[in-house]
Design a protein around this motif. Structure first.
Motif, PDB file in Angstrom:
ATOM      1  N   GLU A 163       0.823  -1.206   0.000  1.00  0.00           N
ATOM      2  CA  GLU A 163       0.000   0.000   0.000  1.00  0.00           C
ATOM      3  C   GLU A 163       0.864   1.266   0.000  1.00  0.00           C
ATOM      4  O   GLU A 163       0.533   2.237  -0.661  1.00  0.00           O
ATOM      5  N   LYS A 164       1.969   1.220   0.733  1.00  0.00           N
ATOM      6  CA  LYS A 164       2.881   2.369   0.735  1.00  0.00           C
ATOM      7  C   LYS A 164       3.459   2.580  -0.664  1.00  0.00           C
ATOM      8  O   LYS A 164       3.509   3.714  -1.150  1.00  0.00           O
ATOM      9  N   MET A 166       2.171   1.747  -3.541  1.00  0.00           N
ATOM     10  CA  MET A 166       1.150   2.195  -4.485  1.00  0.00           C
ATOM     11  C   MET A 166       0.661   3.609  -4.193  1.00  0.00           C
ATOM     12  O   MET A 166       0.018   4.222  -5.037  1.00  0.00           O
ATOM     13  N   SER A 167       0.982   4.144  -3.019  1.00  0.00           N
ATOM     14  CA  SER A 167       0.570   5.522  -2.692  1.00  0.00           C
ATOM     15  C   SER A 167       1.617   6.549  -3.112  1.00  0.00           C
ATOM     16  O   SER A 167       1.363   7.739  -3.055  1.00  0.00           O
TER      17      SER A 167
END
Length: 168
Positions: A163-164, A166-167
């Motif tokens: 998630e990190k 992809m952010s």
């Protein structure tokens, strides 16, 4: 995946067992130094390393459910990478498995937007599973797994790393 130029997809991401891959990352970094031409711009190094490649954080896509373009595995970069790893004996003397090897290759040789997390697909293997957490997927009545049992946010999951990445 083809329509969206995705090359590799997964449902679960987890940490590898350190004892099984002691010499894997030094072997990978040797390959990177010898073949910088294979490293993709905008790759997913941040998923597999917390310090820009100095060490491997052991995150990998669990290969029990993976979908990939076979041209990637047959391509020049992966073939050279696999042959380099094979020449070092880690598949035999340690236990370099397909999951960390595939994950490292995909993370380095592909652009991050060519990787895909199958959020919408529930998958269970032994005690570990991914159950879609999005209520929108559940509203369509397509799921029967337990959201409470999803491995995504277990302490052994690398989903926060994904998630990190992809952010960014």
């Amino acid at each position: 995946m083809e329509e969206n130029n995705k090359i590799y997809g997964f449902t679960i991401t987890v940490y590898e067992i350190s004892a099984t891959i002691r010499s894997l990352w030094p072997t990978v970094t040797d390959f990177i130094e010898m073949h910088p031409e294979y490293i993709a711009d905008d790759n997913a190094m941040e998923f597999i390393s917390d310090n820009n490649g100095k060490s491997y954080n052991r995150c990998h896509f669990w290969s029990n459910f993976e979908i990939a373009d076979m041209d990637f595995w047959r391509g020049e970069a992966y073939t050279a990478f696999f042959e380099h790893l094979d020449s070092k004996g880690g598949f035999y003397y340690e236990r370099w498995g397909d999951a960390p090897v595939h994950s490292i290759a995909a993370s380095l040789f592909l652009k991050r937007d060519q990787l895909h997390f199958f959020e919408e697909i529930g998958y269970q293997h032994d005690d570990w599973g991914h159950c879609p957490l999005s209520d929108g997927i559940w509203e369509k009545g397509r799921c029967s797994c337990s959201q409470k049992g999803s491995f995504d946010y277990d302490p052994s999951s690398c989903m926060p790393h994904w998630e990190k990445l992809m952010s960014i």
